[in-house]
Design an enzyme around this catalytic site. Structure first.
Site, PDB file in Angstrom:
ATOM      1  N   CYS A 251      53.488  22.080  21.123  1.00 19.62           N
ATOM      2  CA  CYS A 251      52.273  22.777  21.124  1.00 19.62           C
ATOM      3  C   CYS A 251      53.030  23.597  19.414  1.00 19.62           C
ATOM      4  O   CYS A 251      53.038  23.147  18.530  1.00 19.62           O
ATOM      5  CB  CYS A 251      51.270  23.960  21.376  1.00 19.62           C
ATOM      6  SG  CYS A 251      49.741  24.872  20.556  1.00 19.62           S
ATOM      7  N   HIS A 336      49.536  20.400  25.059  1.00 22.07           N
ATOM      8  CA  HIS A 336      50.004  20.909  26.623  1.00 22.07           C
ATOM      9  C   HIS A 336      49.605  19.777  27.708  1.00 22.07           C
ATOM     10  O   HIS A 336      48.733  19.826  28.173  1.00 22.07           O
ATOM     11  CB  HIS A 336      48.679  22.257  27.203  1.00 22.07           C
ATOM     12  CG  HIS A 336      49.611  23.457  25.833  1.00 22.07           C
ATOM     13  ND1 HIS A 336      50.533  24.118  26.671  1.00 22.07           N
ATOM     14  CD2 HIS A 336      48.587  23.223  24.802  1.00 22.07           C
ATOM     15  CE1 HIS A 336      50.082  25.011  25.193  1.00 22.07           C
ATOM     16  NE2 HIS A 336      49.153  24.788  24.579  1.00 22.07           N
ATOM     17  N   GLU A 338      51.233  19.383  30.496  1.00 20.82           N
ATOM     18  CA  GLU A 338      51.580  20.251  31.442  1.00 20.82           C
ATOM     19  C   GLU A 338      50.315  20.885  32.343  1.00 20.82           C
ATOM     20  O   GLU A 338      50.655  21.454  33.300  1.00 20.82           O
ATOM     21  CB  GLU A 338      52.886  22.093  31.460  1.00 20.82           C
ATOM     22  CG  GLU A 338      52.099  22.812  31.334  1.00 20.82           C
ATOM     23  CD  GLU A 338      51.574  23.139  29.593  1.00 20.82           C
ATOM     24  OE1 GLU A 338      51.231  23.672  29.098  1.00 20.82           O
ATOM     25  OE2 GLU A 338      52.473  21.620  28.568  1.00 20.82           O
TER      26      GLU A 338
END
Length: 360
Positions: A251, A336, A338
């Site tokens: 990001c 993202h 995760e």
């Protein structure tokens, strides 16, 4: 008794609805997120610091709030805007209601407004400065508060969310990664720990020599809020370490890595926020549904003057979603992997970075 709340925009618009959460007045950039779930994770995501978060999904709060979903130690968003807030929890596991959650971290909320219309307004006119209040305050005063605040472009937000001290996780691990914290989410750290990789978390302005003192096997630049142009300390550190360690950016991390090689960034009209952003890998042709939260991006044309290669693009607007270096072990992505909230389509990138550390 339900209190009244107001949301004022810099263009003079004032919306009135029902207040929830803490009785206070806050300012920030009004942005929208398209996630259907994950309000706890979004509110605690450091990338929302300085922003008033609006959910496009019409009902929030129905499954409550549990601390295990936090992505940082507190609410980071300045306020929460929803169509309808559910005050009765329908879930066996939550520890508190959404109203309790906002009260705990002194955050105002407003419900009962037309979030669909307001989302269309932002899409047409762009994200704008706003003020939210659950107090008794005149309309003109609230509008002036919205207008008087500095733009998110001109605020140093990363120092507000970055760790103030070096932290070590799983220090006995055989392999460890250095994380420069520009606004790290807990799920990023957890993804490394789940793979048996130790983590050393550094403040955003740590010099490169201090990082090397810990003998990391790789370097990650985390996600974070605000304008990447203002995080020059991290850009400088990446420049100095680019030929010393494998590097991975997520990001804002992608923006800072790209800028360290000479690319340029700019503020988007309304950004990408939500858990349903389609990304195409230009090497494989595969399309992934990703979780995103950013209002700035890299100028795609500017990378032609660097040693970076575009590897992934957003299928909605063509903006860059991934880069690799032509020679060095440097990779970055705009989304993202995760999740928290969001799909797990791209968690494999942590495995790829682990493999890159081994090979290097």
């Amino acid at each position: 008794m339900v209190k009244m709340a107001k949301l004022a925009l810099e263009d003079g618009t004032v919306l009135k609805g029902d207040g929830f959460g803490y009785e206070t007045t806050k300012v920030g950039e009004l942005v929208f997120s398209t996630g259907m779930v994950g309000y706890t994770e979004s509110l605690t995501d450091p990338s929302f610091k300085g922003e008033i978060l609006m959910s496009t999904y019409p009902l929030e709060g129905n499954y409550g709030v549990s601390e295990e979903w936090y992505q940082s130690d507190k609410i980071q968003a300045e306020g929460f805007v929803v169509r309808e807030v559910c005050r009765e929890v329908s879930n066996f596991s939550p520890q508190k209601t959404l109203d309790d959650f906002l009260n705990e971290f002194e955050t105002p909320g407003i419900s009962g407004i037309d979030t669909r219309d307001l989302t269309l307004k932002i899409r047409e006119e762009g994200s704008m400065k706003a003020a939210i209040s659950t107090e008794d305050i005149p309309d003109d005063e609230l509008i002036e508060l919205a207008r008087a605040q500095p733009s998110i472009v001109d605020i140093d937000v990363v120092p507000q969310v970055s760790t103030k001290e070096i932290k070590v996780f799983n220090e006995d691990a055989n392999k460890k990664v250095a994380l420069i914290d520009c606004g790290v989410k807990k799920n990023i750290i957890n993804n490394f720990l789940e793979r048996g990789i130790g983590v050393v978390l550094f403040p955003y302005d740590t010099d490169y020599k201090t990082i090397l003192d810990y003998s990391p096997d790789g370097l990650m630049i985390t996600s974070g809020p605000g304008n990447p142009d203002r995080v020059y300390e991290t850009i400088s550190t990446v420049q100095k370490l680019s030929e010393r360690l494998p590097i991975f950016g997520i990001c804002m991390g992608q923006q800072l890595v790209a800028k360290s090689f000479g690319a340029k960034s700019y503020k988007m009209k309304f950004g990408h926020r939500g858990a349903n952003q389609p990304v195409k890998d230009l090497r494989t042709g595969k399309v992934y549904i990703t979780s995103q939260n950013h209002g700035f991006t890299i100028d795609k044309e500017s990378i032609n003057e660097t040693d970076l290669v575009l590897t992934q693009v957003n299928l909605n607007d063509g903006t860059p979603e991934g880069f690799s270096h032509k020679e060095l072990p440097v990779h970055c992505i705009q989304y993202h992997p995760e999740a928290g909230p969001g799909p797990n389509d791209t968690r494999y990138v942590f495995d790829k970075f682990s493999q890159m550390m081994d090979e290097y």
